[in-house]
Structure formats: C-alpha cells, structure tokens
Design a protein around this motif. Structure first.
Motif, mmCIF file in Angstrom:
data_model
loop_
_atom_site.group_PDB
_atom_site.id
_atom_site.type_symbol
_atom_site.label_atom_id
_atom_site.label_comp_id
_atom_site.label_asym_id
_atom_site.label_seq_id
_atom_site.Cartn_x
_atom_site.Cartn_y
_atom_site.Cartn_z
ATOM 1 N N PHE A 237 -3.565 -2.818 -20.114
ATOM 2 C CA PHE A 237 -4.598 -3.341 -20.825
ATOM 3 C C PHE A 237 -5.827 -3.489 -20.248
ATOM 4 O O PHE A 237 -6.671 -3.411 -20.267
ATOM 5 N N ALA A 238 -6.015 -2.920 -18.818
ATOM 6 C CA ALA A 238 -7.108 -2.584 -17.978
ATOM 7 C C ALA A 238 -7.527 -1.136 -18.296
ATOM 8 O O ALA A 238 -8.681 -1.612 -17.562
ATOM 9 N N CYS A 239 -6.955 -0.625 -19.012
ATOM 10 C CA CYS A 239 -6.919 1.131 -18.948
ATOM 11 C C CYS A 239 -7.265 1.021 -20.634
ATOM 12 O O CYS A 239 -7.085 0.896 -21.223
ATOM 13 N N ALA A 240 -8.722 1.190 -20.575
ATOM 14 C CA ALA A 240 -9.149 1.068 -22.054
ATOM 15 C C ALA A 240 -8.789 1.832 -22.462
ATOM 16 O O ALA A 240 -8.561 1.908 -23.787
ATOM 17 N N ASN A 241 -8.594 3.493 -22.368
ATOM 18 C CA ASN A 241 -8.158 4.197 -23.185
ATOM 19 C C ASN A 241 -7.730 5.211 -22.336
ATOM 20 O O ASN A 241 -7.681 5.436 -20.936
ATOM 21 N N GLY A 242 -7.153 6.809 -22.852
ATOM 22 C CA GLY A 242 -5.805 6.968 -22.117
ATOM 23 C C GLY A 242 -6.557 7.573 -21.199
ATOM 24 O O GLY A 242 -6.333 8.697 -20.112
ATOM 25 N N THR A 243 -8.502 8.647 -21.080
ATOM 26 C CA THR A 243 -8.960 8.692 -19.984
ATOM 27 C C THR A 243 -9.317 8.375 -18.637
ATOM 28 O O THR A 243 -9.137 8.731 -17.747
ATOM 29 N N ASP A 244 -8.701 7.296 -19.343
ATOM 30 C CA ASP A 244 -8.749 6.379 -17.776
ATOM 31 C C ASP A 244 -7.738 5.855 -17.126
ATOM 32 O O ASP A 244 -6.888 5.946 -15.738
ATOM 33 N N ILE A 245 -6.344 6.645 -18.081
ATOM 34 C CA ILE A 245 -5.219 6.893 -17.159
ATOM 35 C C ILE A 245 -4.594 7.566 -16.258
ATOM 36 O O ILE A 245 -5.167 8.849 -16.092
ATOM 37 N N PRO A 246 -4.671 7.571 -14.658
ATOM 38 C CA PRO A 246 -4.583 8.879 -13.763
ATOM 39 C C PRO A 246 -3.277 9.476 -13.880
ATOM 40 O O PRO A 246 -2.166 9.140 -14.183
ATOM 41 N N ILE A 247 -3.270 10.848 -13.428
ATOM 42 C CA ILE A 247 -2.437 11.964 -14.140
ATOM 43 C C ILE A 247 -1.880 12.323 -12.951
ATOM 44 O O ILE A 247 -2.574 12.679 -12.109
ATOM 45 N N GLU A 248 -0.761 12.005 -12.694
ATOM 46 C CA GLU A 248 0.010 13.036 -11.400
ATOM 47 C C GLU A 248 0.258 14.952 -11.366
ATOM 48 O O GLU A 248 0.430 15.004 -12.496
ATOM 49 N N GLU A 249 -0.423 15.121 -10.335
ATOM 50 C CA GLU A 249 0.036 16.417 -9.919
ATOM 51 C C GLU A 249 0.993 16.327 -9.155
ATOM 52 O O GLU A 249 0.882 15.971 -8.113
ATOM 53 N N ARG A 250 1.933 17.051 -9.571
ATOM 54 C CA ARG A 250 3.196 17.540 -8.217
ATOM 55 C C ARG A 250 3.110 18.792 -7.833
ATOM 56 O O ARG A 250 2.292 19.443 -8.044
ATOM 57 N N ALA A 251 4.313 18.852 -7.310
ATOM 58 C CA ALA A 251 4.023 19.638 -5.916
ATOM 59 C C ALA A 251 4.225 21.128 -6.608
ATOM 60 O O ALA A 251 5.238 21.023 -7.632
ATOM 61 N N ARG B 36 0.100 -1.140 -0.235
ATOM 62 C CA ARG B 36 0.233 0.371 0.307
ATOM 63 C C ARG B 36 0.888 0.924 -0.405
ATOM 64 O O ARG B 36 0.336 2.317 -0.448
ATOM 65 N N ALA B 37 2.233 1.378 0.587
ATOM 66 C CA ALA B 37 2.644 2.271 1.319
ATOM 67 C C ALA B 37 3.360 2.940 -0.759
ATOM 68 O O ALA B 37 3.794 4.224 -1.113
ATOM 69 N N LEU B 38 3.933 1.669 -0.761
ATOM 70 C CA LEU B 38 4.690 1.395 -1.885
ATOM 71 C C LEU B 38 3.794 2.265 -3.759
ATOM 72 O O LEU B 38 3.806 3.370 -4.347
ATOM 73 N N GLY B 39 2.268 1.648 -3.739
ATOM 74 C CA GLY B 39 1.873 1.764 -4.278
ATOM 75 C C GLY B 39 1.198 3.183 -3.970
ATOM 76 O O GLY B 39 0.446 3.527 -5.203
ATOM 77 N N ALA B 40 1.062 4.295 -3.525
ATOM 78 C CA ALA B 40 1.010 5.676 -2.895
ATOM 79 C C ALA B 40 1.949 6.475 -3.609
ATOM 80 O O ALA B 40 1.624 7.145 -3.552
ATOM 81 N N THR B 41 3.420 5.696 -3.976
ATOM 82 C CA THR B 41 3.994 6.954 -4.470
ATOM 83 C C THR B 41 3.447 7.449 -5.286
ATOM 84 O O THR B 41 3.550 8.764 -5.155
ATOM 85 N N ARG B 42 3.700 7.201 -6.094
ATOM 86 C CA ARG B 42 3.037 7.581 -7.930
ATOM 87 C C ARG B 42 2.417 7.485 -8.552
ATOM 88 O O ARG B 42 2.454 5.997 -8.596
ATOM 89 N N PRO B 43 1.057 7.479 -8.864
ATOM 90 C CA PRO B 43 -0.143 7.198 -9.886
ATOM 91 C C PRO B 43 0.113 6.299 -11.569
ATOM 92 O O PRO B 43 -0.435 5.641 -11.694
#
Ligand code: MRU
Length: 364
Positions: free
Chosen positions: A282-296, A87-94
C-alpha cells in the motif's frame, strides 16, 4: 498439515532444523532434473540461496529471509548483527515485496527484546510467517476455486493458462496461482493447465514438474505461443501470481505477464492475479513505483540443462560480450486484471477493491 507431494510424500519447500542451526530447502536450480534438499546453516548461505534462486517465488523468499534472520542471530544477537542481517537479506532481490515485509516484521518483533531472547524469538516468528503462508495459500485456493467453477463452460473442462511458477514451489505449500488449480483438481473438476515456459529462467519447467507430481494434466508451451492460444479460444482463464501489487491494483510479476494480460484482454479471457496480503504494497501508489530487478546477462547468454548422461550442464548461445537486457519482471496495469484473489476473498484490482479487503493496511 502438508498437502503437496513429491513422489507421493508430503513435502514442503522449506523446513526449519533449529537444533542443527539450519534450514532445509528444495534446491530449485536442480529441478526438474533432480529434487535435492539443501541445508543452509548461515546468513551467507541464505543470501546466496535467494540471489541464485535456489529459493524463489515471492512468498517463499519472504519466509526464507525470516529464517535467515534467525540463523544470523544464533551466535550473536546485538543490534548491529540484527541490522546487518536485515540489510544483507533486503539487498538480495528488489521486486518481491514479501521479502521486505517479512524483514520489517522480524525487525519490529526483535528490536524491543533483549539480545539473549532474540534468536529463539526469531525462529518462532519465522515459523509463524511460514505457517501463515500455508494457511493463506490454502484460502486463496478456496476462493479461486469458486471463480474457476464459474468458468466451467460448454467444454465441461477448464483450460487454464499460467506463467512462471506460482505453485507450491514458490510458497511453503499450495502455491498462489496454482492453489485454485489444485483445489479444483482435488474436487474432481476436469481441467488442463497451459504452462508458459517463462524464458530466460524457465520457471514454467518448475510448474510442469509440480503439476506432474500432483497428476494435473498440463502442456508446456513457448512463451511466444500465448497470443495464438488465447486468440483461438483454447483458454478459459489466465491465472498468475504476483511479486508486488501496488495500492491502485497494478501488478508486478514475472517478465512476460503483461503480454499475456494484453492478449487475454484482446481475446475477452479473464485474467486473474492470486496473491496473499503480504504481496500488496500500500506504500506503492502505482506500478511505476515498483522496482524492477535487472538480472545477470548470462541468464540469456548461457542455457542451463543437463547433458546426455543426465549431468547438469551449460550451453553457450551468445558471446560473453554480447549486449543483453534482462529485466526480470514487468507491470500489468490494473485495468487489465479481472480480479485479485487473496486469502480474504476476491476483489477488483483497484484501490477501492484492495482497501475493502485490507482496511487495516491502508494509509489514510
Ligand atoms: O524470479 P522468481 O522466479 O522469484 O519470480 C517468481 C514470480 O514472478 C512468481 O510469479 C511470483 O513470485 C508469484 S509466486 C507465488
């Protein structure tokens, strides 16, 4: 075998030191001013290294996270410790899916094992992921080399544009987008790389540094010059890496990639994306499903560099309260991508193209 060199010495971005309960990484926040090795000896140190981008680049983030699980299990390896580490590692970068891919692989490998066997199994699985990354990047280089050869035109030299850093620093060795460049250069093909600075984190400086270490001719340019360079015919091909490729071929990569793809299309210049299978989601159908990281926001408010004495330093260019948007990635639609180069070959950026290369990964 390690291929990339720093000052002539074969070097990998990450080295396990299991007897010390640690991993050694190249601290990418110190580059290009200094090439420093940093020892990480706890889950917390690995989490911090990924968040602060001491390690970065989609494939390397995945490999580092895998070793992070091994470190977390060194003293306790019960289910709760394993899940908390994941969980901790998975939360580092989306955005980079390699992170989640590596963690899922560790979870599937370790969960069925009795706790006393998990730590050693985690080190071995992380080693396997690291070694696979090296071999996959090497093969990306071989496949991409064929494409580059075809690009050798009247100039007798290939002018290549790249964005961000998708070289060996972003992987364990070889790189993704730069693997074909190194393969072509090592075969004596005359080439030159145009390196986009990649504001605000300036990963282009990392690319320039590693190309310099390998002796590859290159020129750094400000991101906003890409359109002009492409429009005036200075570029034969654009090659970038990817943080996540959706099932339909849409590509998430470092912010600014999309603008280059648009300019490349307008100038009829091929735009290639190089990435290993672990970057395809392959679980992301298209680009709109991809989470975009917002950084500091401070990544834009403060400039990083070194002072006249060579010490690392910060320079404020914007007030602390100035409004800032800092999306770290964008999505290039599949229609703008000429081809995807993976360890399995070259394919169209389409659902059919990706399915043909990875038939075992497709859902339905
Ligand atoms: O934010 P970063 O520096 O981790 O982003 C890296 C990129 O966007 C790379 O282009 C991508 O990970 C491909 S790396 C082989």
């Amino acid at each position: 075998m390690t291929v990339m060199k720093v000052q002539g010495k074969p070097t990998r971005t990450i080295t396990p030191v299991p007897q010390a309960g640690a991993i050694d990484i190249i601290d990418q926040t110190a580059l290009p001013q200094a090439c420093r090795v940093l020892r990480l000896d706890s889950l917390e140190a690995v989490v911090e290294a990924i968040c602060s981008m001491q390690v970065r680049g989609a494939p390397l983030i995945g490999v580092t996270a895998a070793y992070g699980v091994a470190l977390a299990l060194t003293s306790r390896a019960d289910d709760a410790t394993l899940l908390a580490a994941i969980r901790a590692l998975g939360a580092t970068r989306p955005t980079a899916v390699n992170l989640h891919w590596a963690l899922a692989r560790l979870q599937a490998c370790l969960t069925p094992l009795p706790p006393p066997l998990r730590a050693e199994a985690a080190w071995l699985e992380a080693d396997r992921i690291a070694e696979e990354d090296v071999q996959q990047c090497r093969r990306i280089g071989e496949h991409g080399l064929q494409l580059l050869r075809a690009q050798l035109g009247e100039r007798g030299r290939i002018e290549i544009m790249t964005h961000c850093n998708a070289g060996w620093l972003a992987t364990v060795d070889h790189g993704t987008a730069l693997a074909p460049v190194y393969a072509a250069f090592d075969q004596g093909i005359d080439l030159h790389v145009w390196v986009s600075e990649t504001r605000p984190r300036n990963q282009g400086l990392l690319t320039a540094w590693e190309l310099h270490e390998h002796g590859v001719p290159h020129t750094l340019f400000a991101d906003n010059a890409a359109g002009l360079l492409l429009a005036r015919g200075s570029i034969d091909a654009v090659i970038v890496g990817a943080d996540r490729i959706a099932a339909n071929g849409d590509v998430a990569n470092k912010i600014g990639t999309y603008l280059k793809a648009l300019a490349a299309r307008a100038a009829s210049v091929p735009f290639y994306v190089a990435a290993p299978g672990s970057t395809i989601d392959f679980a992301c159908a298209n680009g709109t499903d991809i989470p975009i990281e917002e950084r500091a926001a401070d990544e834009l408010r403060l400039l990083q560099g070194c002072d006249a004495a060579g010490r690392s330093a910060q320079l404020r260019q914007l007030a602390a309260e100035a409004a800032v948007a800092n999306p770290a990635f964008d999505v290039t639609p599949a229609s703008l991508v000429s081809a995807v180069i993976s360890e399995r070959g070259v394919c169209p950026a389409s659902s059919d193209g990706l399915r043909a290369l990875y038939p075992e990964k497709t859902h339905g």
